[in-house]
Scaffold this motif. Structure first.
Motif, PDB file in Angstrom:
ATOM      1  N   SER A  42      27.398  47.573  37.567  1.00 43.09           N
ATOM      2  CA  SER A  42      28.476  47.265  36.474  1.00 43.09           C
ATOM      3  C   SER A  42      29.112  46.091  36.890  1.00 43.09           C
ATOM      4  N   HIS A  43      28.673  45.228  37.857  1.00 51.33           N
ATOM      5  CA  HIS A  43      29.308  43.629  38.189  1.00 51.33           C
ATOM      6  C   HIS A  43      28.142  42.637  38.119  1.00 51.33           C
ATOM      7  N   ASP A  49      36.116  43.218  36.721  1.00 52.15           N
ATOM      8  CA  ASP A  49      36.519  44.063  38.078  1.00 52.15           C
ATOM      9  C   ASP A  49      37.869  44.917  37.571  1.00 52.15           C
ATOM     10  N   SER A  52      40.101  50.269  39.801  1.00 54.47           N
ATOM     11  CA  SER A  52      39.136  51.226  40.642  1.00 54.47           C
ATOM     12  C   SER A  52      37.837  50.553  41.287  1.00 54.47           C
ATOM     13  N   HIS A  53      37.572  49.206  41.107  1.00 57.80           N
ATOM     14  CA  HIS A  53      36.627  48.512  41.776  1.00 57.80           C
ATOM     15  C   HIS A  53      36.918  48.882  43.336  1.00 57.80           C
ATOM     16  N   TYR A  54      38.158  48.936  43.874  1.00 56.39           N
ATOM     17  CA  TYR A  54      38.561  48.994  45.321  1.00 56.39           C
ATOM     18  C   TYR A  54      39.386  50.424  45.285  1.00 56.39           C
ATOM     19  N   LYS A  56      39.698  53.883  44.400  1.00 61.92           N
ATOM     20  CA  LYS A  56      39.190  54.975  43.588  1.00 61.92           C
ATOM     21  C   LYS A  56      40.064  55.641  42.444  1.00 61.92           C
ATOM     22  N   THR A  60      40.484  52.579  35.465  1.00 63.00           N
ATOM     23  CA  THR A  60      39.000  52.335  35.303  1.00 63.00           C
ATOM     24  C   THR A  60      38.823  51.288  34.078  1.00 63.00           C
ATOM     25  N   LEU A 156      44.233  44.048  42.617  1.00 57.51           N
ATOM     26  CA  LEU A 156      43.973  45.294  41.993  1.00 57.51           C
ATOM     27  C   LEU A 156      44.927  46.373  42.352  1.00 57.51           C
ATOM     28  N   LEU A 188      33.955  54.014  34.826  1.00 59.73           N
ATOM     29  CA  LEU A 188      33.611  52.828  35.760  1.00 59.73           C
ATOM     30  C   LEU A 188      34.515  51.909  36.308  1.00 59.73           C
ATOM     31  N   ASP A 189      34.031  51.280  37.383  1.00 63.15           N
ATOM     32  CA  ASP A 189      34.923  50.519  38.242  1.00 63.15           C
ATOM     33  C   ASP A 189      34.690  48.930  37.621  1.00 63.15           C
ATOM     34  N   GLY A 190      33.758  48.789  36.735  1.00 61.00           N
ATOM     35  CA  GLY A 190      33.713  47.288  36.222  1.00 61.00           C
ATOM     36  C   GLY A 190      32.810  47.129  35.100  1.00 61.00           C
TER      37      GLY A 190
END
Length: 210
Positions: A42-43, A49, A52-54, A56, A60, A156, A188-190
């Motif tokens: 996803s990255h 980003d 939610s990348h860092y 949870k 998103t 973030l 998703l996170d990214g």
């Protein structure tokens, strides 16, 4: 109206951050039509980003408002700065912009380097203080290689969206209209993103607000 595609091509030769999954592309020629199986993280490549990348439970990538990802953006030329980009390097250059893209000497490079340009925690705090809600950079990460995550987290945690691995090599410092759209991966996170800049009358009449 001139436009600039500042997205890096996504292929098996795209720069990969150490430890991330490699990009794999397998063409499938079946029943007279062409289909490809593509595997990537996803990255991968030019990507966004999400908070939610860092964090949870944070926003998103599919929940990032389009209004954040499109609109006026300021490109800041930092190509003479090596390694860490500090608060001092950014001071007086944001000029009220809410979307900031940092052009460094890494634009146009195609091989990973551990000493790639990145911003410090103090620089991230400064951008936050300036009210910036989207920060892009042309290097593999906004944060130093093997950083502790503090730069990502301070941004973030404030819902400041990050775009990494842009290619600003053909773009001059100034104000542009930006469109940065990720794939709409649910939860998703990214996501990889296509990022386009265009000139418009903002350059002729910078007093216009967007």
């Amino acid at each position: 109206m001139p436009s600039y595609d500042i997205t890096r091509e996504l292929s098996e030769s795209t720069i990969i951050y150490p430890g991330d999954p490699e990009i794999k592309i397998n063409p499938i020629d079946d029943c007279g039509c062409r289909v490809s199986k593509v595997c990537f993280s996803s990255h991968s490549g030019t990507h966004i980003d999400a908070p939610s990348h860092y964090l949870k439970s944070a926003m998103t990538v599919d929940r990032i408002p389009v209004s954040v990802l499109t609109g006026e953006a300021r490109v800041i030329d930092l190509t003479t700065v090596e390694g860490s980009i500090g608060r001092y390097d950014l001071k007086g250059k944001v000029l009220g912009a809410k979307r900031v893209l940092l052009k460094t000497a890494f634009s146009g490079k195609h091989v990973f380097e551990e000493d790639f340009p990145h911003i410090t925690y103090e620089a991230a705090a400064y951008l936050k203080e300036q009210g910036v809600f989207l920060i892009g950079i042309d290097s593999p990460s906004i944060e130093m290689y093997k950083g502790d995550g503090s730069v990502h987290k301070i941004l973030l945690m404030s819902n400041i969206v990050i775009i990494e691995l842009l290619d600003l090599s053909v773009v001059n410092e100034g104000i542009y209209r930006m469109c940065a759209l990720p794939l709409r991966f649910k939860g998703l996170d990214g996501s990889p993103a296509r990022v386009i800049l265009s000139d418009d009358n903002l350059l002729i009449n910078p007093g216009i607000k967007r």
